[in-house]
Design an enzyme around this catalytic site. Structure first.
Site, PDB file in Angstrom:
ATOM      1  N   CYS A 282      41.085  37.036  35.671  1.00  0.00           N
ATOM      2  CA  CYS A 282      40.453  36.439  34.492  1.00  0.00           C
ATOM      3  C   CYS A 282      39.004  36.030  34.705  1.00  0.00           C
ATOM      4  O   CYS A 282      38.152  36.239  33.829  1.00  0.00           O
ATOM      5  CB  CYS A 282      41.292  35.272  33.971  1.00  0.00           C
ATOM      6  SG  CYS A 282      41.303  33.799  35.021  1.00  0.00           S
ATOM      7  N   HIS A 340      42.785  29.272  33.506  1.00  0.00           N
ATOM      8  CA  HIS A 340      42.462  30.545  32.866  1.00  0.00           C
ATOM      9  C   HIS A 340      41.015  30.468  32.408  1.00  0.00           C
ATOM     10  O   HIS A 340      40.536  29.408  31.995  1.00  0.00           O
ATOM     11  CB  HIS A 340      43.388  30.833  31.690  1.00  0.00           C
ATOM     12  CG  HIS A 340      43.111  32.149  31.027  1.00  0.00           C
ATOM     13  ND1 HIS A 340      43.027  33.323  31.736  1.00  0.00           N
ATOM     14  CD2 HIS A 340      42.868  32.475  29.723  1.00  0.00           C
ATOM     15  CE1 HIS A 340      42.764  34.316  30.905  1.00  0.00           C
ATOM     16  NE2 HIS A 340      42.652  33.828  29.683  1.00  0.00           N
ATOM     17  N   ASP A 365      38.010  36.285  24.806  1.00  0.00           N
ATOM     18  CA  ASP A 365      38.754  36.404  26.054  1.00  0.00           C
ATOM     19  C   ASP A 365      39.002  37.872  26.375  1.00  0.00           C
ATOM     20  O   ASP A 365      39.821  38.526  25.729  1.00  0.00           O
ATOM     21  CB  ASP A 365      40.087  35.655  25.940  1.00  0.00           C
ATOM     22  CG  ASP A 365      40.788  35.535  27.285  1.00  0.00           C
ATOM     23  OD1 ASP A 365      40.342  36.180  28.254  1.00  0.00           O
ATOM     24  OD2 ASP A 365      41.789  34.799  27.365  1.00  0.00           O
TER      25      ASP A 365
END
Length: 850
Positions: A282, A340, A365
């Site tokens: 991530c 995250h 994202d």
């Protein structure tokens, strides 16, 4: 035959003034040879004619074209000129005027050209027509303009513009909520070929391949561009940049932790014909996306959410399962990640509200988690919409809302397969949401941007609104509660009713310690604070929910007429709820006729159940309750937490204490199961390291400290591919087996130090040397050692060196030479990788003098 005379062109030449234009448009860091401008802002081009210019007799017409199929009605083609009435465009009209000091009679025309503030970004061709002749005027790139008030990405603060568009260095936060680590990241958005790379990302997207004309036209909208980039950074369903992998072997690529910046990844992607670069997770996806967004001119920052929920079924609840010996099971598709990382882009959202209510930061994202409209991307989701619970708005607001707001329910899976609800936590998810501060390396907590204070009435109302889309639900619930309380108050005259009180929950951590959760009689869940106080909430009929204060619990009092508040599920039975306000443990006040102090049963800590219709207090016997007896003193919940003994260093043994405490007036024989697991940051267990079982007696009113030792020799092989060590304790009351308590701590190990020493001044285009020092802290030889050095403006490419084996307690001293090619503040990044320690990093900031 006679030679034909070749007619001399009316156009003598063009000067683009790239250095001046690019400086004024804040693009000179990208290039001073290629014309790169920002929309909504004029730039100057000088056109030289061989004859005097008379616009009344011979007008000058300029045409701007973008994409393979330019069209005026799409805003990808514009005719403009002098005089300005020549063929106006239907959309996205460019403007042209002569400089006020120009002398048209000389044929030298300083042209001031202004792209509209809503022009599609990208590569353009400008052609000029005059006296029936055409010529190429310029090839240029147009970017978003955060300095232009009419642009949808306008940001009013100059310091923020410098941070979120112009800065090539940043910080990405990793670790866990109790162990926040900072990772320096080199965005390098102004490095060589970055314009070509970023335009290629748009041009090989599925949107462009499917319909080039509409795609190029849509690039006028930063919302659209952000969404395309979000899809293109991952490689799940297109020609994306980064190949994600969350475990196993990283043969065939680099481990995600290897990367220190974006440019090496993006350059490699272009060089291998737009095949994905292996591998990323991530923070790599987010770092690369931030670079692309900043290059395009969209203000962008990297954001880390700790205890980040992945809600696969959109019910805003994360179910987490624990085996009865403490090892976490993965029976649920939902998960809570240690952290995250995503990005936020700054832009207007006229598609959501005309009044600008949802303008500003938008979550984007690029990590491929769930599909959005059939592709792996996420956002842009308005942060303001997330805070207000407007989950009906596009794009992907419900998913991001759950990441920061979902409730977490812990279940204990017993040996027979049955499941016991340990705790329902409304505060665990969405902690310490962090980004780098403007103009400094400090961490900025932006949690308040995403949600109201945890546990507040406003936060709970927004959560209910997100579930129901109905703010009136709280008013209806309050009215129903009042009616129920009035009915119950009337029923207490015959001893069969129960008064209701209010439950409160408290959670707390201190210095890496994790508060405990537990059950009492299968129904009470408690969370402890660092001061030893316990807060409990009842979860089934006949349970007591008590909140303790630091220093001990007191008497339980209700909120209805001073009585011990009780709720029950059958006639004559009640569950006392209220706040602990005194210091004499276990005393509750009764509400029924003839009832005095209540007596507890042995069903569990703090749990009290009635045994006859005559019981109106928390517990009672037929005919009424009397004074408490020693054998039936209500048991208060056990609080437990992990305490750090020393900083957890990779290469050293990990030392913790499990601290237990109970304010019960009786001794508690406990069975304590301590389990240690190697974990990935996304919450998945990789390996079981060790288990330890102890039998201890917790004396009344006293604390108990149990040392936990995890040897380096036990964990180090597993941690090469893992991110944290999860230490769990399941504590069971041996006399009351349904009284179960759980404590967890996610320990993030600190890397051994890598030092960088710079000798002498650092000057532009002059060779510079640095020395790197690393000492092996382990009692084993390090093999497969490699050093990688990088840094935008310092080294044009990521440069690796193979190193020899390093014996225990020995050190490397390595000298590295490089020639800086950009002036100003730059960051040197160094990474050492080996068989035992993965990707140990260090950075050093230098100022490159002219």
């Amino acid at each position: 035959m006679t030679d034909e005379l070749v007619k001399e062109s009316i156009f003598q030449g063009v000067e683009l003034h790239t250095e001046t234009n690019n400086t004024e448009h804040h693009t000179s860091e990208i290039s001073v040879t290629e014309l790169i401008v920002r929309r909504g802002q004029p730039f100057t081009v000088t056109l030289r004619l061989r004859q005097p210019f008379n616009p009344d007799r011979h007008p000058l017409t300029v045409m701007a074209m973008a994409g393979p199929e330019p069209r005026e009605d799409f805003g990808t083609m514009s005719y403009f000129g002098i005089p300005p009435s020549v063929r106006p465009s239907a959309k996205a009209s460019w403007k042209l005027e002569l400089h006020k000091n120009s002398a048209p009679h000389t044929g030298v025309l300083p042209l001031i050209i202004t792209p509209p503030a809503d022009a599609p970004i990208g590569e353009y061709i400008l052609t000029a027509s005059h006296r029936d002749e055409d010529t190429l005027l310029a090839r240029l790139v147009v970017l978003f303009n955060t300095w232009c008030p009419e642009d949808g990405v306008f940001l009013p603060d100059e310091a923020e513009r410098q941070e979120y568009v112009m800065s090539e260095q940043g910080i990405i936060y990793k670790g866990s909520g109790n162990y926040i680590n900072s990772l320096s990241w080199d965005f390098g958005q102004f490095e060589d070929d970055m314009v070509k790379i970023c335009m290629t990302i748009l041009n090989v997207s599925n949107n462009h391949l499917d319909n080039p004309a509409e795609d190029v036209s849509a690039r006028a909208d930063p919302t659209y561009v952000g969404r395309v980039v979000s899809a293109m950074i991952n490689s799940q369903d297109d020609h994306g940049v980064v190949y994600g992998k969350w475990g196993g072997s990283y043969v065939g690529g680099r481990s995600p932790s290897h990367w220190s910046g974006s440019h090496a990844i993006l350059k490699h992607w272009l060089n291998i014909n737009c095949h994905p670069v292996k591998f990323g997770q991530c923070w790599v996806f987010a770092g690369v996306m931030c670079s692309v967004m900043r290059l395009f001119g969209i203000p962008c920052r990297v954001v880390t959410n700790y205890s980040s929920a992945h809600d696969t079924n959109s019910n805003l609840t994360i179910d987490v399962y624990h085996a009865d010996y403490g090892v976490r099971e993965r029976e649920s598709p939902d998960s809570v990640w240690n952290f995250h990382v995503w990005v936020e882009g700054w832009m207007k959202r006229p598609d959501l509200a005309v009044d600008g209510k949802f303008d500003g930061w938008q979550v984007l994202d690029p990590t491929p988690q769930e599909m959005s409209n059939g592709i792996f991307c996420c956002g842009p989701a308005s942060v303001k919409a997330i805070q207000s619970g407007d989950v009906n708005l596009k794009y992907d607001v419900p998913f991001v809302f759950a990441e920061v707001n979902a409730d977490c329910v812990d279940w204990l899976v017993k040996a027979d397969g049955s499941k016991l609800k340990i705790f329902s936590d409304t505060k665990k998810v969405g902690q310490n949401i962090s980004t780098k501060s403007v103009g400094s390396k400090k961490r900025r907590n932006i949690t308040d941007n995403y949600k109201h204070r945890e546990g507040s009435e406003k936060e709970r109302n927004v959560f209910k609104y997100a579930l129901t889309r109905d703010f009136t639900i709280d008013e209806e619930e309050e009215e129903n509660e009042v009616e129920e309380e009035n009915e119950e108050a009337m029923e207490t005259s015959d001893g069969t009713g129960a008064a209701t009180g209010e439950n409160e929950e408290a959670t707390g951590t201190s210095g890496g310690a994790v508060a405990a959760t537990g059950t009492s009689g299968g129904a009470v869940a408690a969370t402890g604070t660092s001061g030893g106080a316990v807060a409990a909430t009842g979860t089934s009929g006949g349970a007591v929910a008590a909140t303790g204060t630091s220093g001990g619990a007191g008497a339980t009092t209700g909120t209805s007429g001073g009585a011990g508040a009780a709720t029950g599920t059958s006639a004559g039975a009640g569950a006392a709820t209220g706040t602990v306000t005194g210091t004499s443990a276990g005393a509750t006040t009764g509400t029924s006729r003839g009832a005095g102090a209540a007596t507890g049963t042995s069903a569990g800590a703090g749990a009290a159940t009635g045994t006859s219709r005559g019981a109106g207090a928390a517990t009672g016997n037929s005919g009424g309750a009397g004074a408490a007896t020693p054998d039936n003193i209500p048991l208060l919940p056990v609080s437990l937490r992990f305490r750090e003994v020393s900083k957890p260093l990779n290469g050293k043994d990990v030392k913790l204490d499990l601290v237990l405490r109970s304010e019960s007036r009786v001794a508690r024989p406990l069975s304590i199961n301590i389990s240690v697991q190697a974990m990935r940051y996304n919450g998945s267990a990789v390996a079981h390291i060790q288990t330890e079982v102890k039998e201890e007696i917790l004396q009344p009113g006293k604390g108990l400290s149990i040392p936990v030792l995890v040897l380096f020799s036990a964990y180090h092989k597993h941690m090469v591919q893992c991110d944290s060590v999860k230490v769990s304790a399941v504590v069971t009351d041996k006399e009351n087996p349904d009284d179960v308590y759980l404590a967890e701590s996610d320990v993030v190990l600190l890397d051994p130090p890598l030092s960088i020493i710079v000798s002498g001044p650092v000057r532009l285009n002059h060779e510079t040397s640095v020395e790197l020092i690393f000492k092996n802290p382990a009692n084993e030889t390090l093999t497969d050692c490699e050093l990688t050095v990088s840094g935008s403006g310092l080294l044009r490419d990521e440069t690796p060196w193979k190193l020899p084996e390093l014996q225990p307690k020995k050190q490397f001293r390595i000298k590295v030479f490089f020639v800086p090619y950009k002036k100003g503040e730059k960051t040197l990044m160094a990474v050492i990788d080996c068989s035992t320690f993965r990707d140990i990093k260090a950075t050093y900031t230098v100022t490159v003098a002219p």
